[in-house]
Scaffold this active site. Sequence first.
Site, PDB file in Angstrom:
ATOM      1  CG  ASN A 271      61.919  43.677  65.800  1.00 29.39           C
ATOM      2  OD1 ASN A 271      61.801  44.689  64.842  1.00 29.39           O
ATOM      3  ND2 ASN A 271      62.624  42.426  65.292  1.00 29.39           N
TER       4      ASN A 271
ATOM      5  CE  LYS B 197      59.561  40.220  64.624  1.00 32.04           C
ATOM      6  NZ  LYS B 197      59.291  38.775  64.756  1.00 32.04           N
TER       7      LYS B 197
ATOM      8  CG  HIS C   9      65.153  39.432  62.983  1.00 34.70           C
ATOM      9  ND1 HIS C   9      64.214  38.404  62.749  1.00 34.70           N
ATOM     10  CD2 HIS C   9      64.440  39.602  64.401  1.00 34.70           C
ATOM     11  CE1 HIS C   9      63.131  38.131  63.607  1.00 34.70           C
ATOM     12  NE2 HIS C   9      63.763  38.904  64.619  1.00 34.70           N
TER      13      HIS C   9
ATOM     14  CD  GLU D  82      60.804  38.157  61.448  1.00 30.31           C
ATOM     15  OE1 GLU D  82      60.928  39.400  61.542  1.00 30.31           O
ATOM     16  OE2 GLU D  82      60.339  37.487  62.237  1.00 30.31           O
TER      17      GLU D  82
ATOM     18  CD  GLU E 139      65.009  37.511  68.005  1.00 33.02           C
ATOM     19  OE1 GLU E 139      64.421  38.167  68.779  1.00 33.02           O
ATOM     20  OE2 GLU E 139      65.137  37.568  66.764  1.00 33.02           O
TER      21      GLU E 139
ATOM     22  N   GLY F  71      57.454  34.105  67.086  1.00 32.30           N
ATOM     23  CA  GLY F  71      56.286  34.362  66.557  1.00 32.30           C
ATOM     24  C   GLY F  71      55.273  33.010  66.653  1.00 32.30           C
TER      25      GLY F  71
ATOM     26  CB  SER G 289      56.947  33.086  71.870  1.00 29.99           C
ATOM     27  OG  SER G 289      56.838  32.692  70.795  1.00 29.99           O
TER      28      SER G 289
HETATM   29  O1  13P Z   1      61.824  38.034  66.552  1.00 30.82           O
HETATM   30  C1  13P Z   1      61.669  38.468  67.473  1.00 30.82           C
HETATM   31  C2  13P Z   1      62.238  39.780  68.138  1.00 30.82           C
HETATM   32  O2  13P Z   1      63.015  40.042  67.205  1.00 30.82           O
HETATM   33  C3  13P Z   1      60.653  37.750  68.388  1.00 30.82           C
HETATM   34  O3  13P Z   1      59.352  37.630  68.032  1.00 30.82           O
HETATM   35  P1  13P Z   1      58.058  37.314  68.733  1.00 30.82           P
HETATM   36  O4  13P Z   1      58.251  37.860  70.213  1.00 30.82           O
HETATM   37  O5  13P Z   1      56.944  38.024  68.375  1.00 30.82           O
HETATM   38  O6  13P Z   1      58.405  35.856  69.044  1.00 30.82           O
END
Ligand code: 13P
Length: 253
Positions: free
Chosen positions: A9, A11, A97, A99, A169, A175, A215
């Site tokens: 992803n 982002k 997601h 976010e 997640e 992150g 992560s």
């Molecule tokens: O949100 C994520 C994947 O959609 C995970 O992000 P990270 O791997 O940067 O923690």
Amino acid sequence: MRKKIVAGNWKMNLTLAQGEQLINDILQAGLKLEEGQEVVIATPFPYLLKAKALLKNYPGFYVAAQNCHSEKSGAFTGEVAAEMLQSIGVDYVILGHSERREYFQESNEMLARKIDQALANGIKPIFCCGEPLAIRQAESQNDYVAAQLAESLYHLTAEQFSQVVIAYEPIWAIGTGLTASAAQAQDMHAFIRSQIANKFGREAALHTTILYGGSAKPGNAAELFASPDVDGGLIGGASLVAADFVSIVTKLS
Ligand SMILES: O=C(CO)COP(=O)(O)O
């Protein structure tokens, strides 16, 4: 029996040139995907067509969007419909997601409609679920995730549900560098699978791919993926570095 997937992803990162380079570097690594293994790359909307073209001759490599709108079409300036994604050959769409839930107020009910749009257009949803830190600390994560699943997915028929990939997640691990332990991931994945079995039946549950995200990186992917109910990963930061992403893909078992 069920697909194993590593999905990147991106982002809101990378220019077109950088994204193209990243995909080419991943392809040049010469990954040998086994039967039933897939690599999915979720780019920003403007790069989907290009990504699709680059991956065209690589079996097992697919393209995902990071969102779609909950309505079929209409006066929704700036939005992208599932039908548009289908028309350019997009295979998967990440929905729900954390976010998007947090910054764009996406509710479980809205996500149910987005899921419907994706499925109506033959695009496989990667449905994200997962709890914030306070819920984990209160040990209420199972109820929290169960509600996310129920409110966004349980209106589906078993046949429709068979197209859905789940990504667990935990928000506190995204992150942050804090990964769920393999045991924490396994516990939640087994719980999710048991919920699916209750709703859609045992066979459906056994065939559902459940990814872990938060992560994940080359150093912890093998341990995470070794858990029986962890069927791969949804990778954020590490998907932006070809060597890291490729290394994570090689940890699929
Ligand atoms: O949100 C994520 C994947 O959609 C995970 O992000 P990270 O791997 O940067 O923690």
